[in-house]
Design a protein around this motif. Structure first.
Motif, mmCIF file in Angstrom:
data_model
loop_
_atom_site.group_PDB
_atom_site.id
_atom_site.type_symbol
_atom_site.label_atom_id
_atom_site.label_comp_id
_atom_site.label_asym_id
_atom_site.label_seq_id
_atom_site.Cartn_x
_atom_site.Cartn_y
_atom_site.Cartn_z
ATOM 1 N N SER A 53 -10.228 14.828 6.344
ATOM 2 C CA SER A 53 -9.619 13.932 7.330
ATOM 3 C C SER A 53 -9.401 12.523 6.782
ATOM 4 C CB SER A 53 -10.520 13.845 8.574
ATOM 5 O OG SER A 53 -11.807 13.353 8.227
ATOM 6 N N LEU A 54 -9.574 12.333 5.479
ATOM 7 C CA LEU A 54 -9.426 10.999 4.892
ATOM 8 C C LEU A 54 -7.963 10.566 4.885
ATOM 9 C CD1 LEU A 54 -10.663 8.579 3.381
ATOM 10 C CD2 LEU A 54 -10.278 9.836 1.259
ATOM 11 N N THR A 55 -7.695 9.395 5.420
ATOM 12 C CA THR A 55 -6.358 8.809 5.387
ATOM 13 C C THR A 55 -6.448 7.395 4.836
ATOM 14 O OG1 THR A 55 -6.441 7.858 7.619
ATOM 15 C CG2 THR A 55 -5.667 10.137 7.414
ATOM 16 N N LEU A 56 -5.360 6.922 4.287
ATOM 17 C CA LEU A 56 -5.237 5.527 3.875
ATOM 18 C C LEU A 56 -3.996 4.953 4.549
ATOM 19 C CD1 LEU A 56 -6.009 5.651 0.028
ATOM 20 C CD2 LEU A 56 -7.523 4.889 1.884
ATOM 21 N N ARG A 57 -4.007 3.650 4.752
ATOM 22 C CA ARG A 57 -2.880 3.015 5.434
ATOM 23 C C ARG A 57 -1.936 2.369 4.428
ATOM 24 N NH1 ARG A 57 -0.631 1.839 9.944
ATOM 25 N NH2 ARG A 57 0.515 -0.096 10.263
ATOM 26 N N ALA A 58 -0.692 2.811 4.449
ATOM 27 C CA ALA A 58 0.358 2.119 3.705
ATOM 28 C C ALA A 58 0.776 0.908 4.525
ATOM 29 C CB ALA A 58 1.549 3.049 3.483
ATOM 30 N N THR A 59 0.834 -0.251 3.900
ATOM 31 C CA THR A 59 1.111 -1.479 4.642
ATOM 32 C C THR A 59 2.594 -1.835 4.703
ATOM 33 O OG1 THR A 59 0.730 -2.791 2.644
ATOM 34 C CG2 THR A 59 -1.150 -2.431 4.109
ATOM 35 N N THR A 60 3.388 -1.201 3.829
ATOM 36 C CA THR A 60 4.813 -1.496 3.801
ATOM 37 C C THR A 60 5.544 -0.395 3.041
ATOM 38 O OG1 THR A 60 6.450 -3.243 3.307
ATOM 39 C CG2 THR A 60 4.713 -2.864 1.665
ATOM 40 N N SER A 61 6.832 -0.580 2.820
ATOM 41 C CA SER A 61 7.653 0.413 2.117
ATOM 42 C C SER A 61 7.680 0.146 0.616
ATOM 43 C CB SER A 61 9.096 0.372 2.623
ATOM 44 O OG SER A 61 9.167 0.621 4.007
ATOM 45 N N LEU A 62 7.842 1.215 -0.156
ATOM 46 C CA LEU A 62 8.128 1.061 -1.581
ATOM 47 C C LEU A 62 9.450 0.323 -1.718
ATOM 48 C CD1 LEU A 62 7.753 1.683 -4.592
ATOM 49 C CD2 LEU A 62 8.771 3.935 -4.171
ATOM 50 N N ASP A 63 9.434 -0.774 -2.491
ATOM 51 C CA ASP A 63 10.612 -1.634 -2.583
ATOM 52 C C ASP A 63 10.972 -1.876 -4.050
ATOM 53 O OD1 ASP A 63 12.571 -3.541 -2.463
ATOM 54 O OD2 ASP A 63 11.529 -4.851 -1.055
ATOM 55 N N PRO A 64 11.956 -1.159 -4.586
ATOM 56 C CA PRO A 64 12.322 -1.308 -6.001
ATOM 57 C C PRO A 64 12.743 -2.725 -6.377
ATOM 58 C CG PRO A 64 13.311 0.676 -5.078
ATOM 59 C CD PRO A 64 12.740 -0.102 -3.926
ATOM 60 N N GLU A 65 13.236 -3.496 -5.417
ATOM 61 C CA GLU A 65 13.700 -4.845 -5.724
ATOM 62 C C GLU A 65 12.569 -5.865 -5.743
ATOM 63 O OE1 GLU A 65 16.894 -6.037 -3.242
ATOM 64 O OE2 GLU A 65 18.204 -4.375 -3.843
ATOM 65 N N ARG A 66 11.407 -5.474 -5.227
ATOM 66 C CA ARG A 66 10.300 -6.441 -5.117
ATOM 67 C C ARG A 66 9.149 -6.129 -6.065
ATOM 68 N NH1 ARG A 66 6.025 -7.508 -1.273
ATOM 69 N NH2 ARG A 66 6.299 -5.445 -0.361
ATOM 70 N N THR A 67 9.073 -4.904 -6.548
ATOM 71 C CA THR A 67 7.912 -4.499 -7.327
ATOM 72 C C THR A 67 8.145 -4.649 -8.830
ATOM 73 O OG1 THR A 67 6.279 -2.739 -7.572
ATOM 74 C CG2 THR A 67 8.576 -2.067 -7.552
ATOM 75 N N ASP A 68 7.056 -4.831 -9.557
ATOM 76 C CA ASP A 68 7.089 -4.844 -11.019
ATOM 77 C C ASP A 68 6.467 -3.571 -11.595
ATOM 78 O OD1 ASP A 68 8.051 -7.634 -11.312
ATOM 79 O OD2 ASP A 68 6.113 -8.118 -10.406
ATOM 80 N N LEU A 69 5.536 -3.001 -10.840
ATOM 81 C CA LEU A 69 4.816 -1.807 -11.291
ATOM 82 C C LEU A 69 4.594 -0.883 -10.107
ATOM 83 C CD1 LEU A 69 3.027 -0.140 -13.276
ATOM 84 C CD2 LEU A 69 1.142 -1.683 -12.693
ATOM 85 N N VAL A 70 4.989 0.375 -10.267
ATOM 86 C CA VAL A 70 4.796 1.392 -9.237
ATOM 87 C C VAL A 70 3.866 2.460 -9.798
ATOM 88 C CG1 VAL A 70 5.904 3.146 -7.807
ATOM 89 C CG2 VAL A 70 7.100 1.007 -8.299
ATOM 90 N N ILE A 71 2.870 2.870 -9.003
ATOM 91 C CA ILE A 71 1.966 3.940 -9.424
ATOM 92 C C ILE A 71 2.064 5.083 -8.429
ATOM 93 C CG2 ILE A 71 -0.431 4.592 -9.878
ATOM 94 C CD1 ILE A 71 -0.964 1.723 -10.708
ATOM 95 N N VAL A 72 2.313 6.290 -8.952
ATOM 96 C CA VAL A 72 2.465 7.482 -8.121
ATOM 97 C C VAL A 72 1.284 8.418 -8.376
ATOM 98 C CG1 VAL A 72 3.964 9.410 -7.485
ATOM 99 C CG2 VAL A 72 4.974 7.274 -8.344
ATOM 100 N N PRO A 73 0.478 8.718 -7.365
ATOM 101 C CA PRO A 73 -0.643 9.645 -7.543
ATOM 102 C C PRO A 73 -0.173 11.086 -7.491
ATOM 103 C CG PRO A 73 -0.558 8.934 -5.271
ATOM 104 C CD PRO A 73 0.555 8.197 -5.994
ATOM 105 N N GLY A 74 -1.094 11.996 -7.787
ATOM 106 C CA GLY A 74 -0.828 13.411 -7.602
ATOM 107 C C GLY A 74 -1.290 13.870 -6.233
ATOM 108 N N ALA A 75 -1.368 15.179 -6.070
ATOM 109 C CA ALA A 75 -1.773 15.765 -4.799
ATOM 110 C C ALA A 75 -3.135 16.430 -4.936
ATOM 111 C CB ALA A 75 -0.740 16.785 -4.335
ATOM 112 N N LEU A 76 -3.773 16.655 -3.801
ATOM 113 C CA LEU A 76 -5.040 17.378 -3.778
ATOM 114 C C LEU A 76 -4.865 18.613 -2.913
ATOM 115 C CD1 LEU A 76 -7.987 17.409 -4.656
ATOM 116 C CD2 LEU A 76 -8.559 16.127 -2.598
ATOM 117 N N GLY A 77 -5.133 19.781 -3.492
ATOM 118 C CA GLY A 77 -4.992 21.040 -2.768
ATOM 119 C C GLY A 77 -5.451 22.184 -3.644
ATOM 120 N N ARG A 78 -4.990 23.372 -3.345
ATOM 121 C CA ARG A 78 -5.364 24.542 -4.145
ATOM 122 C C ARG A 78 -4.655 24.499 -5.496
ATOM 123 N NH1 ARG A 78 -7.870 28.707 -1.395
ATOM 124 N NH2 ARG A 78 -7.893 28.510 0.892
#
Length: 219
Positions: A53-78
């Motif tokens: 039931s663990l959730t995290l809160r995203a505070t805003t949208s991914l913005d290519p015009e504002r960011t310098d570094l983007v990190i994409v995680p993987g998934a957790l499952g089978r």
């Protein structure tokens, strides 16, 4: 430097939190040279992870015009087992991102000069399945290297792979090493070493780059 860590439904919490904590520590010890935030393709929302039931809160949208570094995680499952994939298997969870705005936003990030896209574990599969890193060297969890190759990406069996504006990390815990390497690359070794001491973790492995003398392949 503005850092955005992407969350999507079913993400692996450690893939996101490990680099977040490292980079946030970098912000603290440099007096604010970094700004780190959690984002999603959809904007501010509660994002369910793949861990109970663990959730995290995203505070805003991914913005290519504002960011310098983007990190994409993987998934957790089978894990894939050679049988028909189930709804809670990692490949299926990752493939669902293709039906969101995330691939388009990540393409904009990769196309934008000065923006670095980094991934942890299966995060590189999100880019690969979207056709964004064909022909480029990348890594992922060792159990996913064959799947990575099937997309046309060049699989590298290394903990961290640096291909310029694309930096990928292998297994789940490599998010710590990715964060430390990015600190060293962007802010210098003194900052990275200070954070290493703060979190009591020494970076592991040699970062792979497509430079230098080619080793002779074993017979």
């Amino acid at each position: 430097m503005h850092v955005q860590i992407v969350l999507f439904d079913g993400f692996d919490p450690l893939d996101a939190i490990a680099p977040y904590e490292v980079l946030e520590a970098g912000r603290m010890i440099t007096g604010g040279s970094l700004e780190v935030e959690l984002v999603s393709a959809e904007g501010a929302r509660e994002v369910p992870s793949g861990l109970g039931s663990l959730t995290l809160r995203a505070t805003t949208s991914l913005d290519p015009e504002r960011t310098d570094l983007v990190i994409v995680p993987g998934a957790l499952g089978r894990m894939p087992d050679g049988k028909e994939p189930t709804e809670d298997s990692i490949p299926v969870i990752l493939s669902r991102t293709l039906d969101t705005a995330l691939p388009v936003l990540l393409k904009e990030c990769l196309d934008r000069p000065g923006v670095t896209v980094a991934t942890v574990c299966g995060g590189s599969m999100v880019l690969a399945m979207a056709g964004l890193i064909e022909g480029r060297p990348a890594t992922t969890h060792r159990m996913g290297l064959d799947l990575l190759e099937a997309t046309g990406t060049i699989p590298i069996d290394a903990r961290v792979v640096d291909d310029g504006d694309l930096v990928t990390a292998a297994s789940v815990t490599s998010g710590l090493d990715l964060g430390l390497y990015l600190l060293e690359r962007e802010l210098g070794p003194r900052v990275a070493l200070a954070v290493e001491k703060l979190i009591a973790h020494e970076r592991r492995g040699t970062v792979w780059r497509g430079t230098g003398t080619r080793p002779i392949e074993a017979a």
